[in-house]
Write an enzyme that holds these catalytic residues in place. Structure first.
Site, mmCIF file in Angstrom:
data_model
loop_
_atom_site.group_PDB
_atom_site.id
_atom_site.type_symbol
_atom_site.label_atom_id
_atom_site.label_comp_id
_atom_site.label_asym_id
_atom_site.label_seq_id
_atom_site.Cartn_x
_atom_site.Cartn_y
_atom_site.Cartn_z
ATOM 1 C CD GLU A 256 80.699 58.006 26.203
ATOM 2 O OE1 GLU A 256 79.571 58.429 25.909
ATOM 3 O OE2 GLU A 256 81.264 57.115 25.566
ATOM 4 C CB CYS A 295 77.354 65.540 26.295
ATOM 5 S SG CYS A 295 77.069 64.223 25.124
#
Ligand code: NAP
Length: 675
Positions: A256, A295
């Site tokens: 990720e 993020c």
């Protein structure tokens, strides 16, 4: 200065070297030192495989899930200790809530999902039984069993609690031990978390290990049964994914990574509309929560060209009200970046972004702060950029990992979908609009480039969890630049830690292996009705054959009147005769199922407590007046509950007619007492 410890091979290890300094993000003061020197990585992995794995595999999915709940409650009691350290990373109370409470929430979620969605067994029998031969003596089914290795979890600095817990929880439920390697910068928070967990004694030894400091030669020792779950920058993901041992051993690698997430304002959302305000509020929120070090934060804000001035003005006005400073001060809305190096990196990225646009709010080199020294602490003003040419490359390529976002105009739906795709794969996107047609077009057009899409409007705004929050039940990752991982989130993350194997065998052997009765496997009919057996006595395969009962025209008429279900196929002979499926009056499906229950139940009070549903009900052939029914009920799956004195029993029910043709098939779900 305190040296952070690692917890490996069953003990706390303190490095015998000075280590690298870690600094308080707010005061610049040294907090701790870090080094993984002296950690025997190969031994740690072996400890996980030899001690943690077997201990976890002694337990069922439900038993492990139940332990997660105990752990979550324990951490809740101690969360203030985590909050205190979290502040030193620059996090405000609101930021810590996302990290600490969010992380504990993941444990609760997996505890619930593990018990609701998985069997109380050591192996998962998955999907339907596939008939592989005409005679039915050769069948196939998939089983999923825990990998025999260790889940190596490498995390980013921004979520030192949520990051490890969102990966640990599914690995633990799966029965795979974890080895956590937090990012060095904020590893002191994760060290505290692991200390709280280990000292609680709740988990079997070996199920959780911690490496504080660099990963050293950790990846060199991975075997084909180990996994790596990585969160961090795209550059590091690329490097680790290509690691020789990872490639050679086909190690499952989940990434990720960073991404240039977008938010899109609909053309309907003019200034003054609810959706316009929602868009502005959400953008400011995403820029300032965790000082934009998420993020999932909005890096690209696409707005209709006609509204860009109004958006720039409204966002700037709101940012101007954002108080920045010492996160411990309750008046502060935005704290510091994680460190001075991080701030320098954001400033460097800003230089590239500024080539493509102009700064409409904020000064990268100056910021007013409350209760702190702006130079010693890693403070940075939120920066809103505006790029009037949305086709420039920089805003779609450069991630400034801080409170930074770029406004860009778009001219139409296809244009904005194309712009969204220029992120080359994102974790999340949002569309803020009151126009369901626009939302549908954008979602369907942008979905292949996104792991998650939020449509925000006046209806869901109040309860929406927002653009930036990954949810434990939904997938986390995203395609392309976002790392390509879509294994985390929900039960799929548990499955990611299991090996799926297609087993081909006779029904008898398959039933033995999976612990679930399958069609064609032996049934056991005994004198004692299976409804008279508690979970302690009931066995998979126990069955009862009940009937026959003939269905009469009178039964059908009575059922029609009694229930009000006078559908023509049961009441109008001519119309029923004209129906190509029936050719005459037929019995109600629900009448057949009711008759079956009347045949198979054992009525006196006993261990069967309730019928809580039916699944997979299919009516296979019509039942006409005069047909005679027989029902066979077989215990298919037995799931004792860990925290109650009863459990679930799934029964296979098959209703056949006088000539053996099946009339209906379904699963009956009951709750049955343990004793
Ligand atoms: P990073 O520099 O890529 O580091 C991530 C992790 O990888 C750290 O634990 C780091 O350890 C470790 N690492 C670095 N080099 C390694 C190597 N050669 N072998 C093994 N481990 C290695 O990222 P970061 O600066 O911590 O985090 C910021 C980035 O993460 C941003 O780009 C952000 O977008 C991304 N992020 C993504 C997500 C997501 O869910 N997609 C979530 C949060 C953050 P050390 O710290 O010890 O070097």
């Amino acid at each position: 200065m305190a040296l952070l410890r690692s917890y490996v091979s069953g003990r706390w290890h303190t490095p015998a070297v000075d280590g690298a300094p870690l600094h308080d993000a707010v005061t610049g003061e040294e907090i701790a030192r870090i080094s993984s020197a002296g950690v025997d990585m190969a031994a740690a992995l072996e400890h996980g495989r030899r001690v943690g794995g077997p201990a976890l595999r002694e337990l069922t999915f439900h038993q492990r899930a139940a332990l997660l709940k105990v752990l979550a409650s324990h951490l809740t009691e101690h969360k203030d200790e985590l909050y205190a350290l979290s502040t030193r990373t620059g996090a405000t109370q609101r930021d810590s809530l996302v990290d600490v409470d969010g992380g504990i929430g993941v444990l609760f979620t997996y505890s619930g999902k593990g018990r609701r969605e998985l069997p109380n067994a050591k192996v998962l029998a998955e999907g339907p039984v596939e008939r592989l031969s005409k005679g039915g003596t050769f069948v196939g089914r998939h089983i999923a069993s825990p990998l025999r290795g260790v889940a190596v979890q490498i995390n980013a600095f921004n979520f030192p609690v949520w990051g490890p817990l969102e990966k640990f929880a599914p690995a633990f439920v799966a029965g795979v031990p974890s080895l956590v390697k937090p990012a060095s910068q904020t590893a002191y928070v994760t060290e505290k978390l692991v200390e709280l967990i280990i000292s609680s004694g709740i988990l079997p030894e070996g199920s959780l290990q911690l490496v504080s400091g660099s990963a050293g030669d950790l990846l060199d020792h991975l075997t084909p049964q180990d996994l790596v779950a990585f969160t961090g920058s795209a550059a590091t993901a690329r490097k680790l994914r290509a690691h020789d041992t990872v490639v050679r051993n086909s190690v499952r690698f989940n990434a990720e990574a960073d991404s240039l997430n977008c938010s899109i304002l609909g053309p309907d959302a003019a200034p003054g509309s609810t959706e316009f305000d929602l868009f502005v509020k959400q953008l400011v929120n995403e820029m300032t929560v965790k000082a934009g070090q998420k993020c999932t934060a909005i890096r690209r804000a696409f707005v209709p060209a006609t509204h860009i001035d109004a958006v720039a003005e409204a966002v700037s006005a709101r940012l101007a009200k954002t108080t920045i400073g010492n996160p411990a001060n309750p008046e502060v809305r935005m704290g510091a970046l994680a460190g001075l190096e991080q701030r320098e990196e954001v400033r460097r990225s800003l230089k590239s972004l500024a080539d493509a646009g102009t700064i409409v709010f904020g000064d990268p080199d100056h910021v007013e702060v409350i209760d702190a020294d702006p130079e010693r602490g890693a403070f940075l003003s939120p920066i809103l950029l505006r790029a009037d040419d949305p086709d420039r490359a920089e805003p779609h390529e450069v991630e400034a990992f801080g409170p930074v976002s770029t406004l860009m105009p778009y001219t139409g739906t296809d244009h904005v979908i194309a712009l969204a795709a220029r992120g080359l794969g994102s974790l999340v996107g949002s569309v803020v609009t009151g126009d369901a047609d626009f939302a549908t077009e954008v979602v369907l057009g942008a979905a292949p480039w996104h792991g998650r899409l939020l449509v925000l409007d006046a209806d869901d705004a109040k309860e929406s969890t927002g653009h930036g929050s990954p949810l434990p039940a939904l997938i986390h990752g995203g395609p392309g630049r976002a790392g390509g991982g879509e294994e985390m989130g929900g039960i799929r993350a548990v499955l990611h830690h299991l090996q799926r194997t297609a087993v081909q065998a006779s029904p008898k052997v398959l039933a033995k292996i999976t612990g679930e009765w399958v069609e064609g496997a032996p049934r056991r009919e005994e004198e004692v009705h299976p409804f008279r057996k508690s979970l302690a006595d009931l066995r998979v395969g126990d069955s009862v054959v009940a009937g026959p009962r003939t269905v009469t025209q009178q039964d059908i008429d009575h059922f029609s009147e009694f229930t009000g279900d006078t559908f023509y196929a049961h009441t109008n002979p001519e119309a029923a005769a004209a129906n190509e499926f029936f050719g005459g009056i037929v019995a109600h499906g629900y009448l057949i199922v009711s008759f079956a229950a009347g045949l198979f139940v054992s009525p006196e009070p006993g261990p069967v407590l309730a019928n809580y549903g039916l699944e997979n009900l299919r009516f296979l052939t019509p039942v006409f007046p005069g047909d005679t029914l027989t029902v066979t009920l077989t215990a298919k799956q037995i799931t004792p509950r860990e925290t109650a004195d009863y459990g679930e029993v799934r029964w296979d029910a098959e209703i056949t007619k006088q000539d053996g043709t099946p009339a209906a098939k379904y699963d009956v779900l009951t709750l049955v007492a343990k004793n």
